[in-house]
Design a protein around this motif. Structure first.
Motif, PDB file in Angstrom:
ATOM      1  N   GLN A 274       0.730  -1.107   0.024  1.00 41.37           N
ATOM      2  CA  GLN A 274       0.159  -0.101   0.015  1.00 41.37           C
ATOM      3  C   GLN A 274       1.124   1.255  -0.093  1.00 41.37           C
ATOM      4  O   GLN A 274       1.874   1.258   0.720  1.00 41.37           O
ATOM      5  CB  GLN A 274      -0.890   0.101   1.239  1.00 41.37           C
ATOM      6  CG  GLN A 274      -2.096   1.128   1.188  1.00 41.37           C
ATOM      7  CD  GLN A 274      -2.908   1.107   2.611  1.00 41.37           C
ATOM      8  OE1 GLN A 274      -2.617   0.654   3.301  1.00 41.37           O
ATOM      9  NE2 GLN A 274      -4.095   1.537   2.360  1.00 41.37           N
ATOM     10  N   MET A 275       0.524   2.237  -0.731  1.00 35.80           N
ATOM     11  CA  MET A 275       1.343   3.655  -0.800  1.00 35.80           C
ATOM     12  C   MET A 275       0.888   4.350   0.345  1.00 35.80           C
ATOM     13  O   MET A 275      -0.356   4.576   0.763  1.00 35.80           O
ATOM     14  CB  MET A 275       1.089   4.285  -2.173  1.00 35.80           C
ATOM     15  CG  MET A 275       1.617   3.476  -3.190  1.00 35.80           C
ATOM     16  SD  MET A 275       3.445   3.204  -3.232  1.00 35.80           S
ATOM     17  CE  MET A 275       4.200   5.036  -3.164  1.00 35.80           C
ATOM     18  N   HIS A 276       1.920   4.897   1.174  1.00 36.93           N
ATOM     19  CA  HIS A 276       1.611   5.908   2.251  1.00 36.93           C
ATOM     20  C   HIS A 276       2.715   6.655   2.105  1.00 36.93           C
ATOM     21  O   HIS A 276       3.958   6.546   2.648  1.00 36.93           O
ATOM     22  CB  HIS A 276       1.562   4.879   3.479  1.00 36.93           C
ATOM     23  CG  HIS A 276       1.591   5.852   4.663  1.00 36.93           C
ATOM     24  ND1 HIS A 276       0.322   6.317   4.978  1.00 36.93           N
ATOM     25  CD2 HIS A 276       2.197   6.218   5.804  1.00 36.93           C
ATOM     26  CE1 HIS A 276       0.223   6.945   6.215  1.00 36.93           C
ATOM     27  NE2 HIS A 276       1.658   6.965   6.722  1.00 36.93           N
ATOM     28  N   GLN A 277       2.095   8.003   1.828  1.00 39.15           N
ATOM     29  CA  GLN A 277       3.149   9.252   1.985  1.00 39.15           C
ATOM     30  C   GLN A 277       4.157   9.200   0.715  1.00 39.15           C
ATOM     31  O   GLN A 277       5.428   9.192   1.142  1.00 39.15           O
ATOM     32  CB  GLN A 277       3.602   9.543   3.231  1.00 39.15           C
ATOM     33  CG  GLN A 277       2.591  10.136   4.308  1.00 39.15           C
ATOM     34  CD  GLN A 277       3.179  10.276   5.393  1.00 39.15           C
ATOM     35  OE1 GLN A 277       4.210  10.196   5.747  1.00 39.15           O
ATOM     36  NE2 GLN A 277       2.280  10.712   6.427  1.00 39.15           N
ATOM     37  N   GLY A 278       3.696   8.452  -0.101  1.00 38.83           N
ATOM     38  CA  GLY A 278       4.724   8.223  -1.419  1.00 38.83           C
ATOM     39  C   GLY A 278       5.506   7.101  -1.108  1.00 38.83           C
ATOM     40  O   GLY A 278       6.642   6.736  -2.059  1.00 38.83           O
ATOM     41  N   GLN A 279       5.750   6.313  -0.102  1.00 42.93           N
ATOM     42  CA  GLN A 279       6.329   5.290   0.097  1.00 42.93           C
ATOM     43  C   GLN A 279       5.377   3.970  -0.020  1.00 42.93           C
ATOM     44  O   GLN A 279       4.333   3.907   0.419  1.00 42.93           O
ATOM     45  CB  GLN A 279       6.879   5.192   1.525  1.00 42.93           C
ATOM     46  CG  GLN A 279       7.740   6.283   1.644  1.00 42.93           C
ATOM     47  CD  GLN A 279       9.192   6.339   0.821  1.00 42.93           C
ATOM     48  OE1 GLN A 279       9.634   5.331   0.549  1.00 42.93           O
ATOM     49  NE2 GLN A 279       9.503   7.362   0.123  1.00 42.93           N
ATOM     50  N   GLU A 280       6.023   2.918  -0.301  1.00 40.51           N
ATOM     51  CA  GLU A 280       5.404   1.603  -0.535  1.00 40.51           C
ATOM     52  C   GLU A 280       5.509   0.711   0.827  1.00 40.51           C
ATOM     53  O   GLU A 280       6.600   0.240   1.374  1.00 40.51           O
ATOM     54  CB  GLU A 280       5.989   0.508  -1.556  1.00 40.51           C
ATOM     55  CG  GLU A 280       5.154  -0.150  -2.127  1.00 40.51           C
ATOM     56  CD  GLU A 280       5.626  -1.042  -3.434  1.00 40.51           C
ATOM     57  OE1 GLU A 280       4.769  -0.732  -4.392  1.00 40.51           O
ATOM     58  OE2 GLU A 280       6.633  -1.479  -3.283  1.00 40.51           O
ATOM     59  N   VAL A 281       4.475   0.374   1.551  1.00 41.10           N
ATOM     60  CA  VAL A 281       4.462  -0.141   2.775  1.00 41.10           C
ATOM     61  C   VAL A 281       3.856  -1.840   2.678  1.00 41.10           C
ATOM     62  O   VAL A 281       2.967  -1.772   1.979  1.00 41.10           O
ATOM     63  CB  VAL A 281       3.506   0.507   3.702  1.00 41.10           C
ATOM     64  CG1 VAL A 281       3.362  -0.108   5.151  1.00 41.10           C
ATOM     65  CG2 VAL A 281       4.069   1.852   4.087  1.00 41.10           C
ATOM     66  N   LEU A 282       4.611  -2.597   3.161  1.00 37.72           N
ATOM     67  CA  LEU A 282       4.336  -4.132   3.033  1.00 37.72           C
ATOM     68  C   LEU A 282       3.281  -4.321   4.200  1.00 37.72           C
ATOM     69  O   LEU A 282       3.292  -3.969   5.538  1.00 37.72           O
ATOM     70  CB  LEU A 282       5.424  -5.046   3.277  1.00 37.72           C
ATOM     71  CG  LEU A 282       5.295  -6.391   2.985  1.00 37.72           C
ATOM     72  CD1 LEU A 282       5.084  -6.803   1.628  1.00 37.72           C
ATOM     73  CD2 LEU A 282       6.491  -7.112   3.925  1.00 37.72           C
TER      74      LEU A 282
END
Length: 398
Positions: A48-56
């Motif tokens: 999931q994208m969170h603040q431009g970062q990809e989170v597992l």
């Protein structure tokens, strides 16, 4: 605008709602097989994208029904499997005429190891049963003549009738004229965008375009047939197959077998013989390929002069076929019908000599190509036989 006051530059936050979780697929690893069909493993994770970062994320947070496959079909290159054989057994009789047999097995020519016979099912197989002579029995008179003449006490003759049947059809009473009823002639070609009728068809023209897109069936098979002495070349014009989901295209002929999905529009497939079966396996409705094929004179001779090719829906086979100035060969008749049909064969007349102990070298062998099962008929044995697939080979011995 120099005389006008310039507004201050500023940045505002937008799209503050979090993106929905999605599946991420890493590049697939190496194919599990050095040749032929195999499996490649690919890593599938929920992100999931969170603040431009990809989170597992945990897998259960992603839509389960949409999860891509972790193992996908792959083909590094086409295998050239071949049949191997044991030594011939001794003649079944100590005198007179008998038979010799040998075992067959499928081998990988690269490793010379035996593999599952299914890999050789589309390759022509040499004889596993042949006639032999251990010399005349005591008190038996033998006429002078060429080698092999003593194996035929009478002139062998066979007359077979073939007919296309629908799958599961059955007939009773071999001596009834209606035992193999003729079926109405069907069109041998049907091409067109997304037409349901393209599946299960037999294409006989020298060149054509086959549109296999938009079909509803997950398993769509067509057969391309040409006269003996020709070979077929197929190019893929378009492909919308979902390789990640496991969709693929399978090409099979008498001496070739190829399966693939990726880079299909760059592929050029050669049947090397006059028959090519194309099977399309779909998971997603609406996907498919568009093929264009053409035929040409074969680069190598893969048949004998007495071999025959039949394409339904019915026909008659009369043997022997005498060749001028040549020793009689083991002659074959190839029968190929539309993939949706099956073949029925009935002996109208058969006389292969007195064969009460089944040791004569005169016999008829019928092979069901889809299962590679064989039936052998001797003497004056009447028979009615049905195939499980759409491809049949008949061999006439001696």
């Amino acid at each position: 605008c120099h005389s006008v006051a310039k507004p201050e530059s500023r940045t505002e936050v937008c799209n503050v709602h979090p993106c929905p979780p999605r599946w991420k697929v890493a590049p697939a690893g190496p194919c599990s097989s050095t040749c032929g069909p195999g499996l490649a493993v690919q890593q599938v994770t929920c992100v999931q994208m969170h603040q431009g970062q990809e989170v597992l994320l945990e897998d259960h947070l992603c839509p389960g029904l949409e999860k891509p496959l972790t193992s996908i079909p792959c083909v590094t290159r086409m295998c050239s499997y071949e049949w191997g054989f044991s030594e011939w057994t001794e003649c079944s009789t100590s005198c007179g005429n008998g038979v010799q047999t040998r075992q067959d097995f499928c081998i990988n020519p690269l490793t010379r190891k035996r593999v599952n016979p299914v890999f050789c099912r589309h390759f022509p197989k040499s004889l596993v049963l042949r006639g032999c002579s251990a010399g005349p029995c005591p008190g038996q008179a033998v006429e002078a003549g060429p080698r092999g003449a003593e194996l035929q006490a009478v002139t062998p003759a066979t007359r077979l009738a073939t007919a296309v049947t629908t799958k599961g059809a059955s007939y009773k009473g071999l001596d009834l004229p209606s035992a193999v009823p003729p079926l109405p002639q069907e069109p041998t070609e049907e091409a067109g965008g997304g037409e349901k009728g393209v599946c299960g068809k037999l294409f006989l023209n020298a060149t054509s375009v086959i549109n296999m897109t938009g079909v509803e069936s997950s398993d769509c098979t067509v057969t391309i047939g040409r006269p003996l002495g020709e070979e077929i070349t197929v190019s893929v014009l378009e492909s919308s197959l979902n390789c990640t989901a496991g969709e693929f295209l399978l090409f099979s002929g008498r001496i070739m077998w190829r399966k693939g999905c990726r880079k299909l529009p760059l592929s050029l497939i050669n049947s090397r013989t006059n028959i090519l079966v194309v099977k399309q396996w779909l998971l997603m409705p609406g996907n498919g390929v568009i093929l264009q094929y053409s035929s040409r004179v074969a680069t190598k001779k893969y048949y004998q002069d007495c071999d025959k090719q039949l394409f339904g829906p019915q026909g008659e086979i009369v043997y022997p076929v005498r060749l001028p100035d040549r020793r009689q060969e083991v002659c074959r008749t190839f029968i190929n019908v539309a993939p949706r049909h099956r073949v029925a064969i009935r002996a109208l007349y058969i006389d292969l000599g007195n064969d009460s102990n089944q040791t004569q070298s005169n016999y008829v062998l019928i092979r069901d190509v889809s299962t590679m099962k064989m039936m052998v008929f001797h003497g004056k044995q009447q028979f009615f036989w049905e195939s499980t697939g759409s491809q049949v080979e008949i061999e006439f011995h001696e």
